[in-house]
Design an enzyme around this catalytic site. Structure first.
Site, mmCIF file in Angstrom:
data_model
loop_
_atom_site.group_PDB
_atom_site.id
_atom_site.type_symbol
_atom_site.label_atom_id
_atom_site.label_comp_id
_atom_site.label_asym_id
_atom_site.label_seq_id
_atom_site.Cartn_x
_atom_site.Cartn_y
_atom_site.Cartn_z
ATOM 1 N N ASP A 116 6.243 -0.082 7.216
ATOM 2 C CA ASP A 116 5.869 1.234 7.698
ATOM 3 C C ASP A 116 6.570 1.594 9.001
ATOM 4 O O ASP A 116 6.777 0.740 9.869
ATOM 5 C CB ASP A 116 4.353 1.301 7.939
ATOM 6 C CG ASP A 116 3.577 1.353 6.641
ATOM 7 O OD1 ASP A 116 4.133 1.858 5.655
ATOM 8 O OD2 ASP A 116 2.430 0.895 6.621
ATOM 9 N N ASP A 304 -5.131 0.457 12.308
ATOM 10 C CA ASP A 304 -4.956 0.906 10.933
ATOM 11 C C ASP A 304 -5.924 2.021 10.554
ATOM 12 O O ASP A 304 -5.676 2.755 9.592
ATOM 13 C CB ASP A 304 -5.134 -0.267 9.960
ATOM 14 C CG ASP A 304 -3.857 -1.084 9.806
ATOM 15 O OD1 ASP A 304 -2.820 -0.667 10.355
ATOM 16 O OD2 ASP A 304 -3.896 -2.122 9.127
#
Length: 420
Positions: A116, A304
């Site tokens: 990511d 997250d």
């Protein structure tokens, strides 16, 4: 490239089952490299990153089978120490093979991984820790390269409680000679899960889940069968989905203690929460109150879940202030949220949001796994149909995401993106 079409207006209600943790299972698969023979992992999530990690292990010489939620890994006596093939560059978690290869083979050549685009995640702490164990570490032509005649126990103090560095050093130290102490170690439940598996393989580890982890090296490890810990990030996503949509969701398969900080913020926002050993229920029957968020290593609020928290803040009653202390590029997500009418602005690693009762539907783009999930949740409280592009990001971390949303009452359709 697929996209999700999300219709606003649904209140999510029902029960959802959470599978094993993405942030754990990929590292457990890497740990199988430490022992010759057959390792079996259960409760594995059906996410796109799982077959990618399987390909990484196959490239090193393993045989890997995925059947339902069970992953079986046959690790040969002779392993390759070179991880340089397409799956490695596509998967950030592939760096987790560095520690096991150094521990078992005393050499490794691992292509610098992808993953990511959420900020800088250097391997300095991984390399410095391995150097203290006696290895020579360099970066050569896009690879991290290590070698050692032997690994010896050492005192290692991490500059930051890095999860990845803690995992790699923990695995390498299991087969080092002598005692290794990792100070300022990461404390995440996924670290504990890895230590439990390694201990069942014959490792001698104490202190996992605290800031000081002690490993007494052993001569060899044996394969094991291990159940992956429940995914607290997915569980937290469903908890916030209930709050954002003013719904009522019961989540099974996650220890609520692993979500203490995120659930505490929901209580402040006005949610009612009940829980048991591996389940919890979140009920929100009013517009959520605005609360502030600060991301920190466990047991703090997890980075997250920051995009998910921003989606909540965008529709909360009042002003929210969000501070990101882990990954500097996480706020890229806000650009997409602003497309949907969010009143938000950023200043360095801070974001300020004035909540609006309803967002506006718009075409948006997922930039990473959690940003994609956050955009879908935002779409559930928008005034029309929101199109979330690059849905493949979400597939990397959320098994059965659309199916679970539909079962909870959402109107979400997956479709192929039109050709440009």
């Amino acid at each position: 490239m697929d996209q999700f079409v999300v219709s606003g207006g649904a209140r999510l209600r029902g029960v959802v089952q959470v599978a094993g943790a993405k942030n754990s299972v990929l590292k457990l698969m890497a740990a199988a490299l430490l022992a010759e023979g057959t390792t079996v992992l259960t409760n594995c999530p059906a996410i796109e990153d799982l077959p990618l990690m399987a390909d990484v292990l196959r490239g090193l010489g393993c045989t890997v089978a995925i059947e339902g939620d069970v992953v079986t890994i046959d690790t040969p006596a002779e392993l390759s120490h070179v991880a340089d093939f397409p799956a490695v560059s596509r998967l950030r978690a592939s760096v987790a093979v560095l520690g096991p290869l150094m521990g078992r083979l005393r050499q490794a050549r691992v292509a610098l991984p992808g993953g990511d685009a959420i900020g800088n995640r250097p391997l300095d702490m991984h390399q410095n820790g391995l150097r203290l164990l006696g290895a020579t570490m360099t970066i050569e032509h896009g690879h991290v390269v290590g070698s050692a005649s032997e690994l010896r126990g050492a005192q290692i103090e991490l500059e930051f409680p890095s999860v990845g560095a803690t995992e790699n050093l923990l695995m390498a130290a299991c087969l080092a000679r002598g005692v290794t102490v990792i100070e300022n170690a990461a404390r995440e439940p996924e670290i504990v899960d890895l230590a439990v598996m390694l201990t069942s393989m014959g490792a001698r580890i104490t202190g996992a889940g605290t800031s000081t982890v002690t490993i007494e090296g052993v001569r060899g490890l044996t394969p094991t069968t291990h159940r992956t810990v429940g995914d607290r990030v997915v569980g937290g996503t469903w908890a916030y989905a209930a709050a954002i949509t003013r719904g009522d969701i019961t989540v099974h398969g996650v220890n609520p203690a692993h979500l203490a900080a995120p659930l505490e913020r929901l209580v402040r926002a006005g949610a009612r929460i009940t829980s048991g050993e591996d389940w919890f229920t979140v009920v929100m029957d009013r517009r959520p109150r605005a609360v502030d968020f600060i991301t920190l290593p466990f047991p703090g609020f997890p980075t997250d879940l920051q995009p998910i928290a921003l989606a909540l803040a965008a529709v909360a009653d009042g002003h929210s202030f969000v501070t990101e202390n882990v990954f500097e590029a996480r706020f890229k997500f806000l650009d997409e949220l602003v497309r949907m009418g969010a009143d938000a602005r950023t200043d360095g690693h801070h974001a300020s949001l004035n909540g609006r009762e309803t967002l506006s539907s718009a075409p948006v783009w997922a930039t990473d796994i959690r940003a994609g999930a956050g955009l879908v949740l935002a779409g559930l409280v928008a005034d029309g149909d929101t199109v979330v592009n690059d849905a493949w990001h979400i597939d990397r971390g959320y098994p059965r995401f659309v199916e679970d949303l539909v079962s909870l009452g959402a109107t979400v359709v997956r479709r192929a993106a039109p050709e440009r």
